[in-house]
Each structure stands twice: as structure tokens, then as C-alpha cells.
Scaffold this active site. Structure first.
Site, PDB file in Angstrom:
ATOM      1  N   ASP A  14       0.817  -1.213   0.000  1.00  0.00           N
ATOM      2  CA  ASP A  14       0.000   0.000   0.000  1.00  0.00           C
ATOM      3  C   ASP A  14       0.849   1.261   0.000  1.00  0.00           C
ATOM      4  OD1 ASP A  14       0.849  -0.570   2.663  1.00  0.00           O
ATOM      5  OD2 ASP A  14      -0.723   0.713   3.458  1.00  0.00           O
ATOM      6  N   GLU A  21       0.454  -1.398   5.618  1.00  0.00           N
ATOM      7  CA  GLU A  21       1.495  -0.902   6.529  1.00  0.00           C
ATOM      8  C   GLU A  21       1.297   0.567   6.835  1.00  0.00           C
ATOM      9  OE1 GLU A  21       5.572   0.877   7.421  1.00  0.00           O
ATOM     10  OE2 GLU A  21       4.100   1.346   5.869  1.00  0.00           O
TER      11      GLU A  21
END
Length: 410
Positions: free
Chosen positions: A86, A155
Site C-alpha cells: 500500500d 502498513e
């Protein structure tokens, strides 16, 4: 969960790292609005073609963990390469659209080029190149050990991917012997990082009509006095430090309060971002903030302040000792390749914390620069990206030759 067995295709070349990264950056994997599945698919295909057993685990709609494994022979360690799928929101003001990768003057621009799709692409290409070398049988590839490539979810949010992956590996008895976490460090080895905890403070006053403010207790103005005490607390942190990370910090990052434009506000909330050093815990930090609030409450007499929640964060601080054998062999590999082998620390936090909490030696390393993380016109230098593939190969080659069963490893 989908598992694809490795299907080595003879003669299939490893992907070009710039082409792979360009395709990945074109996928909007923003937390929380994007999706990670398309980015994971771009990595899964060449890894499976290089003989890695690839597993894609769906954690939530559009959110996945990708894990790829290849064993090269009996014995030897299990070395994991890990980073996240991400990216953070791009925002406005970019020179070129953030999800339309643009190559200018030797740099690739786009959200995620450095944090952390650049490291992901370079690690994947290094692992694939070593697999191809092993298949060639010319002695340049690994003859023992196992490489595990993991690309995890969110994350940049609450680290849901790593928080799921690490306990699962522990339950299955499949924790790696060591981990390299990919973040943009200029390929410098970082062996420690700060953590974060985000206490949410609620200040409660007494509501009244705005035309008669004396009949109430204004939570917003009381919150201003709380902020003054917190500023003193933040200044006191400068007396503490870490050789690789400097001092901890405490910064107000969000404030919201009031109920109506004609009412004395009854409530106001302040969210703090408190960065932790190794040795500190979220619990100890929240307790310290509560001591500040106790002083406010004792002196105030009207409004009351308390910690009512903690906003999501990646996790606590972590550190791998600089004399650990894994750190020493990584330094040796970089030095042998003519690269910088000095150690540093990461002032932000990352998923290394979850592996260290499970007792796995880990460090942070990857192409790209820390100063472009989360910034407008994020980019990566193409030559550095290409060079990093060879440096990851050197790290893996050195690590796979190690003996993690020796007493010196632990």
C-alpha cells in the site's frame, strides 16, 4: 486464499526492475481508498514463473498479503524479503499525476516509487535472478536455504498485513531466520527504528449558550491549556536519546471540538503523535501523558482531561543489535559489493517491529530516499533502483551461506 505452485519456465528472463516498478506504481493501492490486489498480481506472476510457490491471502475487500517461497536445497537458513503493497494518499499539487508513472531526467516519479514499491520491485527481481541462476546450474545460484518474499497489506494504516502474517507464521512454525524489510534507505542498513503511539485526549467542560459563556466551562480554551502542558512535556523529551535515532518526540496532530456555533463547547479532542525509542512501550508513554493530564486536572477545577483511546499506528519501536551475525553478514555483503556498509536508524516506524517482537533478527534496507516518503513528486533514481537489485542479490547470497543454528546467531 489462493496458492499457485512454482512453474519454472526454462529460458524465461527475470523481469526488468524499472518496467515492473512502473506497472506497480500505476496501480492505486492507497490506504484506505485503493486496492492492493492488482499490485500483488504483478509480483505473483514473475515469481511463480521463477519457481516460487505463491500464496495470495485475502484479508479484506481489496486487501491482500502475498507470500512466495522457494527452497534451493537442504539445510541453510530461511531468509525473508518483506515490504508493503500500500501507499499513502497522494493529495494535490503534483507535477504529473501520481498514479501515471513519469520518467524524467533519470528519475521515475509517482506515488509509491520509493515507499515502498521500489524496494518491493528490487527485492522481487533479486530473488527471481537468484532462482534463475540456480536453475541454470552454473554454480552462481544458491545451493541451500530458502528465500521467502512477502508483500503485506496496509502498513501505512494499522499494519494489518504484518500483524496477521507474523503470528500465522509463528503458529505454523515457519518464522524466517532473518528478515530484510524494504523501505527507502538509499540501500543503507538501518538496524533500529522509532515506534509510535497516538493517544486521543478528551477535554470535557460544561455546555452553555455562547451568549452567556460564564455559565459554562469552555472545553476548547481548556484544551489550549492542556496543549501548553504537553509542549513542556515534549521539550523534556530532548534530554533522552538514542545513538541512531536521536530523541523521542511528541506532537499534537489533530484537534476537534465544539458542538454548535452558538454554544460554549462541552468537549474537545486532541490526538498526539508520540514517537518511541527502543526500550519505551506504548503503555509507559500513555502513562506519562496521563501524568501530565493529572497535573492539569488538579489545577483546573472546571474542565477535565483524560486519554480515551489510541488512534491506529504501525506499532512500537524495535532494534537488532549491531553485533548480531545477521547484521554483520549484511554489512560484509555490502562492503564486498563496494557499497556503504555503515549502520543507521529510521526515525519513522515500519513493519520490522512485528518481526522483532517475534524474536526474528531484522533490518531495514532499500532503494530510494527517506526525504521523498509521503511527499509531493515522490520519485526514485533509476540507476539506484537498478543497482539495488545486485545489492539485494549480494545480501541474499551471503545470508544463505550462513548457519542460523549456531549459538552465535541468536
Amino acid at each position: 486464499m489462493t496458492t499457485v505452485p512454482g512453474t519454472t519456465a526454462p529460458g524465461t528472463a527475470a523481469p526488468d526492475v524499472l518496467a515492473l516498478l512502473t506497472a506497480m506504481v500505476a496501480c492505486d493501492s492507497t490506504t484506505p481508498t485503493g486496492e492492493e490486489e492488482s499490485t500483488a498480481a504483478l509480483l505473483a506472476e514473475p515469481l511463480a514463473a521463477a519457481g516460487f510457490e505463491v500464496e495470495t491471502e485475502r484479508l479484506a475487500p481489496g486487501r491482500v498479503n502475498l507470500t512466495a517461497r522457494r527452497r534451493f536445497g537442504p539445510g541453510g537458513p530461511v531468509i525473508m524479503l518483506n515490504s508493503h503493497l500500500d501507499v499513502v494518499p497522494a493529495g494535490g499539487g503534483w507535477t504529473s499525476p501520481p498514479f501515471v508513472p513519469a520518467l524524467r531526467e533519470g528519475r521515475l516519479y509517482g506515488r509509491g516509487t520509493a515507499d515502498a514499491k521500489g524496494p518491493l520491485a528490487a527485492m522481487a527481481c533479486a530473488a527471481i535472478e537468484l532462482a534463475r541462476a540456480a536453475d541454470a546450474g552454473d554454480g552462481t545460484g544458491p545451493a541451500r536455504g530458502e528465500i521467502v518474499f512477502s508483500a503485506v497489506s496496509q502498513e501505512e494504516g494499522d499494519s494489518a498485513g504484518a500483524r496477521h502474517l507474523v503470528p500465522r507464521l509463528a503458529r505454523e512454525g515457519r518464522l524466517p531466520d532473518a528478515v530484510v524489510v524494504g523501505e527507502p534507505t538509499g540501500m543503507r542498513l538501518l538496524t533500529a527504528h522509532k515506534g509510535s503511539v497516538r493517544p486521543v485526549i478528551e477535554v470535557v467542560g460544561v455546555a452553555a449558550h455562547a451568549a452567556t459563556p460564564g455559565q459554562g466551562v469552555n472545553a476548547v480554551t481548556a484544551a489550549g491549556r492542556v496543549l501548553g502542558l504537553l509542549e513542556e512535556y515534549s521539550a523534556s523529551l530532548a534530554d533522552h536519546g538514542h545513538p541512531l535515532l536521536t530523541a523521542p518526540t511528541c506532537t499534537p496532530v489533530l484537534i476537534e471540538g465544539g458542538e454548535a456555533p452558538n454554544a460554549v463547547p462541552e468537549r474537545c479532542r486532541i490526538t498526539l503523535d508520540r514517537r518511541l525509542l527502543p526500550g519505551e512501550t506504548p503503555e509507559s508513554v500513555v502513562a506519562a501523558v496521563e501524568e501530565v493530564l493529572d497535573r492539569f486536572n488538579a489545577a483546573e477545577g472546571g474542565a477535565r482531561a483524560s486519554v480515551v483511546a489510541c488512534a491506529p499506528s504501525t506499532g512500537g519501536p524495535s532494534e537488532t543489535p549491531e553485533d548480531h551475525p545477521f547484521v554483520r553478514l549484511c554489512r560484509r555483503a555490502l562492503a564486498s559489493a563496494g557499497a556503504d556498509d555503515s549502520l543507521g536508524g529510521l526515525t519513522v516506524n515500519c513493519d520490522m517491529t512485528h518481526f522483532r517482537a517475534a524474536g526474528v533478527p531484522a533490518l531495514v534496507c532499500g532503494p530510494g530516499r527517506l526525504e521523498v516518503m509521503h511527499a509531493l513528486d515522490e520519485h526514485i533514481v533509476v540507476d539506484e533502483l537498478r543497482d539495488s537489485v545486485g545489492l539485494f542479490r549480494a545480501l541474499l547470497t551471503e545470508a544463505l551461506a550462513a548457519d542460523p543454528r549456531s549459538p552465535a546467531w541468536s
